[in-house]
Motif scaffolding. Structure first.
Motif, PDB file in Angstrom:
ATOM      1  N   GLN A 171      -3.501  -2.548 -18.678  1.00 47.62           N
ATOM      2  CA  GLN A 171      -2.406  -3.504 -18.865  1.00 47.62           C
ATOM      3  C   GLN A 171      -2.365  -4.527 -17.731  1.00 47.62           C
ATOM      4  N   PHE A 172      -2.524  -4.023 -16.471  1.00 46.29           N
ATOM      5  CA  PHE A 172      -2.382  -4.937 -15.335  1.00 46.29           C
ATOM      6  C   PHE A 172      -3.676  -5.678 -15.028  1.00 46.29           C
ATOM      7  N   ARG A 173      -4.843  -5.060 -15.482  1.00 42.38           N
ATOM      8  CA  ARG A 173      -6.090  -5.817 -15.333  1.00 42.38           C
ATOM      9  C   ARG A 173      -6.069  -7.015 -16.255  1.00 42.38           C
ATOM     10  N   LYS A 204      10.595  -5.550  -9.534  1.00 38.15           N
ATOM     11  CA  LYS A 204      10.764  -5.120 -10.922  1.00 38.15           C
ATOM     12  C   LYS A 204      11.317  -3.706 -10.937  1.00 38.15           C
ATOM     13  N   ASN A 205      12.462  -3.492 -11.594  1.00 39.43           N
ATOM     14  CA  ASN A 205      13.116  -2.189 -11.638  1.00 39.43           C
ATOM     15  C   ASN A 205      13.186  -1.569 -10.233  1.00 39.43           C
ATOM     16  N   ALA A 206      12.452  -0.457 -10.022  1.00 42.02           N
ATOM     17  CA  ALA A 206      12.525   0.222  -8.724  1.00 42.02           C
ATOM     18  C   ALA A 206      11.760  -0.509  -7.632  1.00 42.02           C
ATOM     19  N   MET A 207      10.995  -1.539  -7.974  1.00 45.83           N
ATOM     20  CA  MET A 207      10.250  -2.276  -6.940  1.00 45.83           C
ATOM     21  C   MET A 207      11.104  -3.425  -6.418  1.00 45.83           C
ATOM     22  N   PRO A 208      11.416  -3.394  -5.120  1.00 30.74           N
ATOM     23  CA  PRO A 208      12.222  -4.493  -4.560  1.00 30.74           C
ATOM     24  C   PRO A 208      11.379  -5.755  -4.383  1.00 30.74           C
ATOM     25  N   GLU A 213       0.814  -1.211   0.000  1.00 34.98           N
ATOM     26  CA  GLU A 213       0.000   0.000   0.000  1.00 34.98           C
ATOM     27  C   GLU A 213       0.852   1.267   0.000  1.00 34.98           C
ATOM     28  N   VAL A 214       1.990   1.242   0.708  1.00 38.16           N
ATOM     29  CA  VAL A 214       2.804   2.441   0.815  1.00 38.16           C
ATOM     30  C   VAL A 214       3.229   2.925  -0.569  1.00 38.16           C
ATOM     31  N   CYS A 215       3.426   2.016  -1.512  1.00 33.36           N
ATOM     32  CA  CYS A 215       3.828   2.396  -2.868  1.00 33.36           C
ATOM     33  C   CYS A 215       2.644   2.465  -3.826  1.00 33.36           C
ATOM     34  N   GLY A 237      11.959   8.099  -5.876  1.00 34.82           N
ATOM     35  CA  GLY A 237      12.612   7.961  -7.171  1.00 34.82           C
ATOM     36  C   GLY A 237      11.821   7.167  -8.178  1.00 34.82           C
ATOM     37  N   GLY A 238      11.310   6.003  -7.789  1.00 39.20           N
ATOM     38  CA  GLY A 238      10.571   5.160  -8.729  1.00 39.20           C
ATOM     39  C   GLY A 238       9.136   5.622  -8.874  1.00 39.20           C
ATOM     40  N   LYS A 239       8.468   5.159  -9.937  1.00 40.76           N
ATOM     41  CA  LYS A 239       7.047   5.485 -10.124  1.00 40.76           C
ATOM     42  C   LYS A 239       6.271   4.189  -9.990  1.00 40.76           C
ATOM     43  N   PRO A 240       5.634   3.948  -8.828  1.00 42.60           N
ATOM     44  CA  PRO A 240       4.903   2.679  -8.643  1.00 42.60           C
ATOM     45  C   PRO A 240       3.827   2.528  -9.706  1.00 42.60           C
ATOM     46  N   ALA A 241       3.704   1.320 -10.192  1.00 42.07           N
ATOM     47  CA  ALA A 241       2.749   1.062 -11.276  1.00 42.07           C
ATOM     48  C   ALA A 241       1.320   1.276 -10.800  1.00 42.07           C
ATOM     49  N   ASN A 242       0.474   1.778 -11.707  1.00 42.47           N
ATOM     50  CA  ASN A 242      -0.959   1.884 -11.438  1.00 42.47           C
ATOM     51  C   ASN A 242      -1.578   0.532 -11.767  1.00 42.47           C
ATOM     52  N   LEU A 243      -1.893  -0.213 -10.710  1.00 40.07           N
ATOM     53  CA  LEU A 243      -2.361  -1.589 -10.923  1.00 40.07           C
ATOM     54  C   LEU A 243      -3.783  -1.611 -11.475  1.00 40.07           C
ATOM     55  N   GLN A 244      -4.453  -0.390 -11.535  1.00 36.45           N
ATOM     56  CA  GLN A 244      -5.788  -0.323 -12.123  1.00 36.45           C
ATOM     57  C   GLN A 244      -5.719  -0.187 -13.641  1.00 36.45           C
ATOM     58  N   ALA A 247       6.086 -10.573 -10.090  1.00 36.75           N
ATOM     59  CA  ALA A 247       6.571  -9.251  -9.671  1.00 36.75           C
ATOM     60  C   ALA A 247       6.756  -9.195  -8.152  1.00 36.75           C
ATOM     61  N   ILE A 248       5.829  -9.820  -7.400  1.00 39.96           N
ATOM     62  CA  ILE A 248       5.951  -9.827  -5.934  1.00 39.96           C
ATOM     63  C   ILE A 248       7.223 -10.567  -5.524  1.00 39.96           C
ATOM     64  N   VAL A 249       7.485 -11.726  -6.174  1.00 42.32           N
ATOM     65  CA  VAL A 249       8.617 -12.567  -5.787  1.00 42.32           C
ATOM     66  C   VAL A 249       9.937 -11.931  -6.210  1.00 42.32           C
ATOM     67  N   ASP A 280       9.433 -11.152   2.808  1.00 39.09           N
ATOM     68  CA  ASP A 280       8.501 -10.731   3.849  1.00 39.09           C
ATOM     69  C   ASP A 280       7.135 -11.393   3.756  1.00 39.09           C
ATOM     70  N   LEU A 281       6.886 -12.119   2.677  1.00 39.87           N
ATOM     71  CA  LEU A 281       5.576 -12.747   2.510  1.00 39.87           C
ATOM     72  C   LEU A 281       5.762 -14.236   2.264  1.00 39.87           C
ATOM     73  N   THR A 282       4.972 -15.045   2.951  1.00 42.49           N
ATOM     74  CA  THR A 282       5.002 -16.478   2.652  1.00 42.49           C
ATOM     75  C   THR A 282       4.352 -16.692   1.291  1.00 42.49           C
TER      76      THR A 282
HETATM   77  C1  HEC Z   1       8.858   0.306  -2.520  1.00 46.14           C
HETATM   78  C2  HEC Z   1       7.685   0.524  -3.315  1.00 46.14           C
HETATM   79  C3  HEC Z   1       6.915  -0.677  -3.796  1.00 46.14           C
HETATM   80  C4  HEC Z   1       6.377  -1.660  -3.056  1.00 46.14           C
HETATM   81  C5  HEC Z   1       6.467  -1.843  -1.555  1.00 46.14           C
HETATM   82  C6  HEC Z   1       5.658  -2.525  -3.958  1.00 46.14           C
HETATM   83  N1  HEC Z   1       5.798  -2.089  -5.223  1.00 46.14           N
HETATM   84 FE1  HEC Z   1       5.024  -2.941  -6.853  1.00 46.14          FE
HETATM   85  N2  HEC Z   1       5.941  -1.589  -7.962  1.00 46.14           N
HETATM   86  C7  HEC Z   1       6.688  -0.517  -7.536  1.00 46.14           C
HETATM   87  C8  HEC Z   1       7.231   0.198  -8.658  1.00 46.14           C
HETATM   88  C9  HEC Z   1       8.097   1.428  -8.547  1.00 46.14           C
HETATM   89  C10 HEC Z   1       6.788  -0.462  -9.785  1.00 46.14           C
HETATM   90  C11 HEC Z   1       7.068  -0.113 -11.216  1.00 46.14           C
HETATM   91  C12 HEC Z   1       8.264  -0.924 -11.654  1.00 46.14           C
HETATM   92  C13 HEC Z   1       8.600  -0.605 -13.098  1.00 46.14           C
HETATM   93  O1  HEC Z   1       8.064  -1.288 -13.945  1.00 46.14           O
HETATM   94  O2  HEC Z   1       9.405   0.316 -13.257  1.00 46.14           O
HETATM   95  C14 HEC Z   1       5.987  -1.582  -9.308  1.00 46.14           C
HETATM   96  C15 HEC Z   1       5.344  -2.485 -10.156  1.00 46.14           C
HETATM   97  C16 HEC Z   1       4.472  -3.451  -9.748  1.00 46.14           C
HETATM   98  C17 HEC Z   1       3.726  -4.310 -10.625  1.00 46.14           C
HETATM   99  C18 HEC Z   1       3.799  -4.312 -12.097  1.00 46.14           C
HETATM  100  C19 HEC Z   1       4.896  -5.239 -12.516  1.00 46.14           C
HETATM  101  C20 HEC Z   1       5.105  -5.276 -14.035  1.00 46.14           C
HETATM  102  O3  HEC Z   1       5.127  -6.359 -14.530  1.00 46.14           O
HETATM  103  O4  HEC Z   1       5.247  -4.144 -14.576  1.00 46.14           O
HETATM  104  C21 HEC Z   1       2.952  -5.089  -9.845  1.00 46.14           C
HETATM  105  C22 HEC Z   1       1.991  -6.193 -10.281  1.00 46.14           C
HETATM  106  C23 HEC Z   1       3.238  -4.744  -8.482  1.00 46.14           C
HETATM  107  N3  HEC Z   1       4.165  -3.743  -8.474  1.00 46.14           N
HETATM  108  C24 HEC Z   1       2.628  -5.334  -7.408  1.00 46.14           C
HETATM  109  C25 HEC Z   1       3.044  -5.098  -6.127  1.00 46.14           C
HETATM  110  C26 HEC Z   1       2.514  -5.809  -5.012  1.00 46.14           C
HETATM  111  C27 HEC Z   1       1.392  -6.845  -5.046  1.00 46.14           C
HETATM  112  C28 HEC Z   1       3.167  -5.362  -3.925  1.00 46.14           C
HETATM  113  C29 HEC Z   1       3.038  -5.840  -2.496  1.00 46.14           C
HETATM  114  C30 HEC Z   1       3.250  -7.214  -2.272  1.00 46.14           C
HETATM  115  C31 HEC Z   1       4.093  -4.352  -4.374  1.00 46.14           C
HETATM  116  N4  HEC Z   1       3.987  -4.230  -5.702  1.00 46.14           N
HETATM  117  C32 HEC Z   1       4.954  -3.633  -3.536  1.00 46.14           C
HETATM  118  C33 HEC Z   1       6.924  -0.188  -6.211  1.00 46.14           C
HETATM  119  C34 HEC Z   1       6.551  -0.962  -5.139  1.00 46.14           C
END
Ligand code: HEC
Length: 386
Positions: free
Chosen positions: A328-330, A345-349, A300-302, A318-325, A340-342, A354-356
């Motif tokens: 593309q993601f639907r 992706k890029n800026a997303m660690p 949620e924080v991202c 720095g990163g731009k969290p993806a709009n999961l709505q 992506a969770i495991v 932390d999750l089972t």
């Molecule tokens: C520290 C911030 C952060 C957290 C925490 C985070 N994300 Fe992300 N997430 C991102 C960013 C930034 C991107 C965009 C990455 C990119 O494509 O550049 C992203 C991308 C994604 C994508 C798209 C991946 C793709 O294939 O493009 C999904 C799905 C996603 N996040 C799901 C989750 C879920 C579910 C969680 C929690 C379990 C989570 N994220 C936690 C920052 C975060």
């Protein structure tokens, strides 16, 4: 001593002095027969047969020690059994809780402890009548000769009705060469202020002496560690640098590809390959609750509460969290979100640590619920009828 002693003056005992052990032994039955009081003998050395002649009962100390020893063993057993079988039943070394064989050393120790304390304290306080320090016979005039070459027989008062005159005559009739009447000591009560002061003073002195002794003992003699094998072994301390690894960190991430016991290997290949994975969890209320909680904690924080990418992170991230709505993601298959969770992706660690596995798949369900909630169709509003 004269026979004209007033009867009102209470006496502790009348002492008759004899000059040979034989005279003493012959006098004992006669004096005992007079039944005037308790008969006690004082001699410079042990005389054979005198215990029987005086009719002394055996010391009760042995019995007391036996009873207390058994009590000690039972106490130790009960205490250990309660600890290891009732209160805190932990299996150690493959032994069942309450394995009595392991209790034996402690039972032995406590048995000895109870028994020796009973012997020591019982003798001093019950039988030797501490804190009654001065025995009246010790302050008799005859005492100096009794400890050398005379033998004394005492008729001791047992109650108020003791008749010292009659006792005196009985001892003379039995052949005593001299007689001495011992006045009753004014036996002061146990807890006089004088006594308490002495005890407190003694405790204070003992504390000072042992405190100083401990201080200098630990100062002058180096501490001896009994066993240092575990303390001194080469090891890595958490949160401490270490020269062992290249990155100089003591704490290391698990080796890549590590699979914890009881967990399935997760998506390690490409995201496209993961698209084929099927969410193994059913869509139940409980699973959604798990997913909702994990999402709130880890995503949620991202990604924001609605999953629209508007989290509470500032631009400093720095990163731009993806709009999961987004469409593309639907359209994403479950497996790609899971990937992506495991893997991150890029800026997303990666969130894998932390999750089972179950929590990850539950989050995927929850992301689906968020997407559908924001893009509801008319038929979603219809109440499902069975
Ligand atoms: C520290 C911030 C952060 C957290 C925490 C985070 N994300 Fe992300 N997430 C991102 C960013 C930034 C991107 C965009 C990455 C990119 O494509 O550049 C992203 C991308 C994604 C994508 C798209 C991946 C793709 O294939 O493009 C999904 C799905 C996603 N996040 C799901 C989750 C879920 C579910 C969680 C929690 C379990 C989570 N994220 C936690 C920052 C975060």
């Amino acid at each position: 001593m004269s026979e004209t002693m007033p009867a009102s003056e209470r006496s502790y005992a009348v002492l008759g002095i004899f000059d040979t052990p034989d005279a003493l032994m012959q006098a004992i039955p006669k004096v005992r027969a007079s039944m005037l009081g308790a008969v006690e003998a004082y001699t410079p050395y042990p005389i054979h047969g005198i215990d029987d002649a005086l009719g002394l009962r055996k010391s009760p100390l042995g019995g007391m020690v036996l009873v207390m020893g058994i009590l000690g063993a039972l106490t130790a057993f009960g205490f250990q059994y309660w600890i290891s079988a009732v209160d805190y039943p932990i299996i150690t070394g493959g032994k069942g809780a309450g394995s009595w064989e392991a209790f034996i050393p402690i039972m032995f120790e406590v048995t000895v402890l109870f028994a020796t304390f009973t012997a020591g304290l019982g003798m001093l306080f019950l039988l030797n009548k501490l804190p009654f320090f001065g025995h009246p016979v010790l302050s008799s005039k005859a005492m100096s000769s009794i400890t050398r070459d005379r033998y004394a027989l005492a008729l001791e008062a047992e109650d108020e009705s003791f008749d010292s005159g009659a006792a005196l005559r009985a001892l003379q009739a039995a052949g005593a060469l001299e007689v001495e009447v011992l006045p009753a000591p004014d036996r002061s009560p146990f807890l006089t202020s004088d006594f308490i002061l002495r005890v407190l003073g003694g405790i204070f002195a003992a504390c000072v002496v042992s405190g100083l002794a401990m201080y200098f003992a630990t100062k002058w003699f180096p501490l001896l560690k009994p066993m240092v094998y575990m303390q001194d072994q080469p090891r890595l301390n958490a949160q401490k640098p270490s020269g062992f690894f290249k990155d100089r960190h003591g704490m290391q991430r698990p080796v890549a590809g590590t699979v914890a016991r009881g967990h399935l290997p997760t998506a390690t290949g490409t995201q496209d390959a993961a698209a084929a994975l099927v969410n193994p969890l059913p869509r139940t209320k409980e699973i959604f609750a798990v997913g909702r909680k994990a999402y709130a904690n880890r995503c949620e924080v991202c990604h924001g509460a609605l999953g629209n990418g508007a989290g509470s992170l500032t631009a400093a991230y720095g990163g731009k969290p993806a709009n999961l709505q987004a469409q593309q993601f639907r359209d994403y298959p479950d497996g790609k979100i899971y990937w992506a969770i495991v893997n991150g992706k890029n800026a997303m660690p990666s969130q894998a640590a932390d999750l089972t596995d179950a929590q990850r798949w539950a989050v995927v369900h929850y992301v689906r619920a968020l997407q559908r909630a924001q893009n509801a169709k008319d038929e979603d509003l219809k109440v499902a009828t069975p």
